[in-house]
Design a protein around this motif. Structure first.
Motif, PDB file in Angstrom:
ATOM      1  N   ARG A 278       0.858  -1.182   0.000  1.00 38.66           N
ATOM      2  CA  ARG A 278       0.000   0.000   0.000  1.00 38.66           C
ATOM      3  C   ARG A 278       0.894   1.231   0.000  1.00 38.66           C
ATOM      4  O   ARG A 278       1.805   1.353   0.819  1.00 38.66           O
ATOM      5  CB  ARG A 278      -0.916   0.009   1.222  1.00 38.66           C
ATOM      6  N   VAL A 279       0.654   2.131  -0.959  1.00 40.63           N
ATOM      7  CA  VAL A 279       1.462   3.334  -1.105  1.00 40.63           C
ATOM      8  C   VAL A 279       0.622   4.540  -0.709  1.00 40.63           C
ATOM      9  O   VAL A 279      -0.499   4.720  -1.199  1.00 40.63           O
ATOM     10  CB  VAL A 279       1.961   3.490  -2.560  1.00 40.63           C
ATOM     11  N   GLU A 280       1.161   5.363   0.175  1.00 39.70           N
ATOM     12  CA  GLU A 280       0.485   6.585   0.594  1.00 39.70           C
ATOM     13  C   GLU A 280       1.428   7.765   0.389  1.00 39.70           C
ATOM     14  O   GLU A 280       2.648   7.632   0.506  1.00 39.70           O
ATOM     15  CB  GLU A 280       0.064   6.498   2.072  1.00 39.70           C
ATOM     16  N   GLY A 281       0.874   8.902   0.075  1.00 42.76           N
ATOM     17  CA  GLY A 281       1.682  10.083  -0.187  1.00 42.76           C
ATOM     18  C   GLY A 281       1.022  10.923  -1.250  1.00 42.76           C
ATOM     19  O   GLY A 281      -0.172  11.246  -1.157  1.00 42.76           O
ATOM     20  N   LYS A 282       1.793  11.283  -2.284  1.00 37.88           N
ATOM     21  CA  LYS A 282       1.233  12.102  -3.353  1.00 37.88           C
ATOM     22  C   LYS A 282       0.076  11.386  -4.035  1.00 37.88           C
ATOM     23  O   LYS A 282      -0.952  11.968  -4.364  1.00 37.88           O
ATOM     24  CB  LYS A 282       2.323  12.434  -4.370  1.00 37.88           C
ATOM     25  N   PHE A 283       0.260  10.097  -4.262  1.00 41.19           N
ATOM     26  CA  PHE A 283      -0.806   9.248  -4.802  1.00 41.19           C
ATOM     27  C   PHE A 283      -1.039   8.108  -3.827  1.00 41.19           C
ATOM     28  O   PHE A 283      -0.101   7.592  -3.224  1.00 41.19           O
ATOM     29  CB  PHE A 283      -0.437   8.675  -6.178  1.00 41.19           C
ATOM     30  N   GLU A 284      -2.291   7.685  -3.707  1.00 39.20           N
ATOM     31  CA  GLU A 284      -2.626   6.555  -2.848  1.00 39.20           C
ATOM     32  C   GLU A 284      -3.127   5.403  -3.700  1.00 39.20           C
ATOM     33  O   GLU A 284      -4.079   5.562  -4.464  1.00 39.20           O
ATOM     34  CB  GLU A 284      -3.700   6.953  -1.822  1.00 39.20           C
ATOM     35  N   TYR A 285      -2.445   4.272  -3.569  1.00 36.34           N
ATOM     36  CA  TYR A 285      -2.887   3.093  -4.318  1.00 36.34           C
ATOM     37  C   TYR A 285      -2.341   1.844  -3.641  1.00 36.34           C
ATOM     38  O   TYR A 285      -1.382   1.897  -2.850  1.00 36.34           O
ATOM     39  CB  TYR A 285      -2.434   3.160  -5.776  1.00 36.34           C
ATOM     40  N   THR A 286      -2.967   0.732  -3.938  1.00 37.59           N
ATOM     41  CA  THR A 286      -2.559  -0.566  -3.401  1.00 37.59           C
ATOM     42  C   THR A 286      -2.302  -1.512  -4.561  1.00 37.59           C
ATOM     43  O   THR A 286      -3.069  -1.537  -5.535  1.00 37.59           O
ATOM     44  CB  THR A 286      -3.650  -1.157  -2.495  1.00 37.59           C
ATOM     45  N   THR A 287      -1.232  -2.271  -4.473  1.00 35.52           N
ATOM     46  CA  THR A 287      -0.948  -3.274  -5.496  1.00 35.52           C
ATOM     47  C   THR A 287      -0.796  -4.644  -4.843  1.00 35.52           C
ATOM     48  O   THR A 287      -0.286  -4.766  -3.730  1.00 35.52           O
ATOM     49  CB  THR A 287       0.344  -2.955  -6.265  1.00 35.52           C
ATOM     50  N   LEU A 288      -1.253  -5.649  -5.559  1.00 34.88           N
ATOM     51  CA  LEU A 288      -1.022  -7.044  -5.189  1.00 34.88           C
ATOM     52  C   LEU A 288      -0.524  -7.726  -6.458  1.00 34.88           C
ATOM     53  O   LEU A 288      -1.293  -7.963  -7.389  1.00 34.88           O
ATOM     54  CB  LEU A 288      -2.298  -7.695  -4.662  1.00 34.88           C
ATOM     55  N   LEU A 289       0.786  -7.999  -6.507  1.00 35.92           N
ATOM     56  CA  LEU A 289       1.441  -8.465  -7.724  1.00 35.92           C
ATOM     57  C   LEU A 289       1.922  -9.900  -7.548  1.00 35.92           C
ATOM     58  O   LEU A 289       2.459 -10.259  -6.495  1.00 35.92           O
ATOM     59  CB  LEU A 289       2.631  -7.564  -8.054  1.00 35.92           C
ATOM     60  N   TYR A 290       1.756 -10.694  -8.589  1.00 35.51           N
ATOM     61  CA  TYR A 290       2.141 -12.102  -8.557  1.00 35.51           C
ATOM     62  C   TYR A 290       3.070 -12.431  -9.723  1.00 35.51           C
ATOM     63  O   TYR A 290       2.889 -11.924 -10.837  1.00 35.51           O
ATOM     64  CB  TYR A 290       0.915 -13.004  -8.684  1.00 35.51           C
ATOM     65  N   ILE A 291       4.030 -13.320  -9.463  1.00 38.37           N
ATOM     66  CA  ILE A 291       4.830 -13.941 -10.520  1.00 38.37           C
ATOM     67  C   ILE A 291       4.352 -15.386 -10.639  1.00 38.37           C
ATOM     68  O   ILE A 291       4.462 -16.155  -9.681  1.00 38.37           O
ATOM     69  CB  ILE A 291       6.339 -13.937 -10.193  1.00 38.37           C
ATOM     70  N   PRO A 292       3.793 -15.796 -11.782  1.00 40.32           N
ATOM     71  CA  PRO A 292       3.346 -17.185 -11.928  1.00 40.32           C
ATOM     72  C   PRO A 292       4.523 -18.154 -11.878  1.00 40.32           C
ATOM     73  O   PRO A 292       5.681 -17.766 -12.101  1.00 40.32           O
ATOM     74  CB  PRO A 292       2.690 -17.188 -13.323  1.00 40.32           C
TER      75      PRO A 292
END
Length: 651
Positions: A278-292
């Protein structure tokens, strides 16, 4: 409206896949429910997205949900949703054909081995067709949101050669799928079993899954449970219905991450690694990334949809948002949920948005860091990643200049250090083994591993104990054209430039070949080299002596700044004209080259010059323009030496 019933045949590919799938997935039958719930959740997400601009599509029913019911008497399981639904044309397109590119290539890759084919089918994504693992008949009733009540459609099939489609009146939008179970599959007609499957595979999808409430008080009291549970007349939610990425990492078990990956990727295999941030600051967004853990069969298809699932404030916006990842990371799966984007954002707006550029840059660094950490913490897993996706990662230096050094750190190669085909040597490994005074990273590119390993260009390197990378993937020449240095050490093809420009030439010459001898040979061979150049004509740009050969008589090289012979061959195979002429280098200590000094017959001198040139072409994996003539001249040369060895006069 006349309700017409139409019988249509499946595409050949569907018949093949159904047969293979039913027999290959017999040991994992319960995935049919995961696939149907996943499709229903996708349908709900699509309705949410379309309703942003057309709220009337909700038809006064904005609460999206999935419902599961079973009937022991009729031996049926029904999965229904109030998502986007399908029109008649969409039903025929989605259920009568496999709407994926590369289907033929996928089917050709199937081996007949059930264990291997199960993995392949999982990578392909079986979706709706998994219903036929447990059902001998499937009925689908659907109406697309926004269409009139009498524009519903009923699709039915036994999963064999054909299916029927007919119109029906459906008062609620969405899709209802009824599975008529096969004999022996009655154990799925159990509320506890179905709840367990939902909890196992679909607990964290962002849509509530309802089932009829049943009385399990006897189980709670330790009493024996009855099989004939009666619904209590109301429904209950049987999953968390909370977007997994919104839950704190500390509250999520690995199994939940794994099952969520299978939900979004429609993959049977566990992911290799994942990162939740979860990234907070200038922009707020959440990522959930996978490598198969396995590459999909269509990884190399140019127009294959790729990218992350995009959500804005937990509202689904689009599948395959490719703007957040470069093409060389097209294998990454996952979701991004951004609080700062508008709900009505389009693909066109994503193309030219400074916020997207900033998020993309951050995600790329996150993926590269995730891979770097994996390489350090688990070499076996990273080796698996490299086998599956290494060639895609090699596209990175050409696409992503800003992260070129980080990508180079992740690359793996074969080398003369261990001389096996495994690509397990990192550039850091290579640099730590460089002897004092070596300033360059050497490599040889060829069509195959053996061609690279046995290249005559490496002979002096083996004598000197200097390691060289062995490149034999088709993409390697493209890679080296853009990867010019690593840690301020330039890359040097051993098939390019003069031997004197190589690091080993700076070292002391071998005692058996002092500098004075080298200079004498240059003077003595000057007229011979001119004569060889005349004999070869426009086949070469120059002929010269070399100190890079120890056992071979000749090799071909190109000047610094020119394309290597391997790159020229690749361009020719792609239909591009290449005008570069190679340089022929001769080993003055080899008997065949020495023979040129004593060959007075002009025809024999020319033949020997052509043999030396042609075998240099062959030694580096090239093709001859006239192989028959080469064989004839080579046989004549062998016969000449054979007769001379037997005491015959060959003049």
């Amino acid at each position: 409206m006349v309700l017409e019933k139409e019988t249509r045949g499946f595409e050949t590919e569907v018949k093949q896949l159904l047969h293979l799938m039913i027999h290959a997935l017999y040991s994992n039958k319960e995935i049919f429910l995961r696939e149907l719930i996943s499709n229903a959740a996708d349908a709900a997400d699509k309705l949410r997205f379309e309703a942003i601009s057309k709220p009337e599509l909700y038809e006064k029913d904005p609460e999206l949900a999935i419902h599961i019911a079973y009937d022991k008497d009729k031996k049926t399981i029904t999965v229904s949703d109030n998502g986007i639904g399908m029109s008649r044309a969409e039903v025929i397109s989605n259920l009568g054909t496999i709407a994926k590119s590369g289907t033929q290539e996928f089917l050709k890759s199937l081996t007949g081995d059930q264990a291997k084919d199960r993995n392949l089918i999982g990578q392909f994504g079986v979706g709706f067709y998994s219903s036929f693992i447990v059902a001998d008949k499937v009925t689908v009733k659907s109406r697309r949101a926004g269409l009139s009540l009498d524009e519903g459609v009923c699709w039915e099939s036994r999963g064999e050669g054909d299916y029927t489609v007919e119109a029906l009146e459906k008062d609620k939008r969405g899709t209802e799928i009824t599975l008529h179970l096969k004999e022996g599959e009655e154990d799925f007609l159990n509320g506890l079993r179905l709840r367990h499957i939902v909890s196992k595979y679909s607990d964290h999808i962002n849509i509530p899954v309802f089932m009829p409430k049943e009385d399990y008080s006897d189980l709670l009291q330790g009493k024996e449970s009855k099989d004939d549970k009666k619904p209590l007349g109301e429904e209950e939610v049987v999953n968390r219905a909370t977007a997994l990425w919104t839950v704190p990492k500390s509250d999520i078990e690995d199994d939940a991450y794994i099952e969520f990956y299978k939900h979004i990727a429609h993959d049977f295999e566990d992911p290799l690694v994942w990162a939740h941030n979860r990234v907070e600051g200038k922009f707020e967004y959440t990522t959930l990334l996978y490598i198969p853990s396995k590459a999909p069969f269509d990884l190399w298809q140019a127009h294959k949809p790729r990218g992350l699932k995009l959500y804005v404030k937990r509202v689904f916006i689009m599948d395959n948002a490719e703007q957040f990842l470069p093409n060389y990371l097209r294998f990454v799966r996952g979701v991004i949920d951004c609080n700062d984007l508008p709900l009505n954002i389009s693909r066109e707006m994503l193309q030219s948005n400074k916020m997207i550029d900033a998020i993309r840059s951050s995600i790329i660094k996150r993926v590269l860091t995730m891979l770097s950490d994996l390489a350090k913490s688990d070499k076996e897993k990273y080796a698996q990643f490299w086998r599956e996706f290494g060639q895609a990662l090699k596209e990175g230096p050409a696409e992503d200049f800003a992260n070129k050094e980080a990508i180079a750190n992740l690359l793996r190669f074969s080398s003369t250090f261990n001389e096996n085909e495994n690509q397990d040597v990192s550039l850091d490994d290579y640099i730590t083994r460089m002897p004092p005074g070596q300033e360059k990273i050497y490599y040889i590119a060829a069509d195959t591993f053996n061609s690279a390993r046995h290249s005559p260009h490496l002979e002096i390197f083996k004598v000197k104990g200097i390691e060289a990378l062995l490149l034999y993937d088709r993409i390697d020449e493209w890679l080296m054209a853009h990867l010019t240095e690593y840690q301020k050490k330039p890359f040097q093809s051993v098939a390019r430039g003069e031997g004197e420009t190589l690091d080993f030439a700076k070292e002391k010459q071998p005692e058996d070949k002092p500098k004075e001898k080298d200079e004498r040979q240059q003077v003595a061979f000057k007229p011979i080299l001119e004569k060889v150049k005349e004999a070869l004509g426009d086949k070469v740009s120059a002929v010269r002596l070399t100190n890079r050969l120890t056992s071979s008589p000749s090799c071909i090289v190109v000047e610094e700044g020119q394309m290597t012979s391997q790159m020229q061959r690749l361009l020719k195979s792609a239909g591009q004209a290449v005008a570069y002429k190679p340089i022929l280098e001769l080993n003055p200590d080899h008997l065949l080259v020495k023979r040129l000094e004593h060959e007075s017959a002009e025809a024999s001198f020319k033949d020997l010059s052509l043999i030396l040139f042609d075998q240099a072409i062959l030694a580096e994996g090239g093709q001859l323009d006239d192989p028959a003539t080469f064989i004839k001249k080579f046989n004549e040369l062998l016969l000449h030496f054979a007769m001379k060895g037997n005491g015959h006069d060959t003049t």
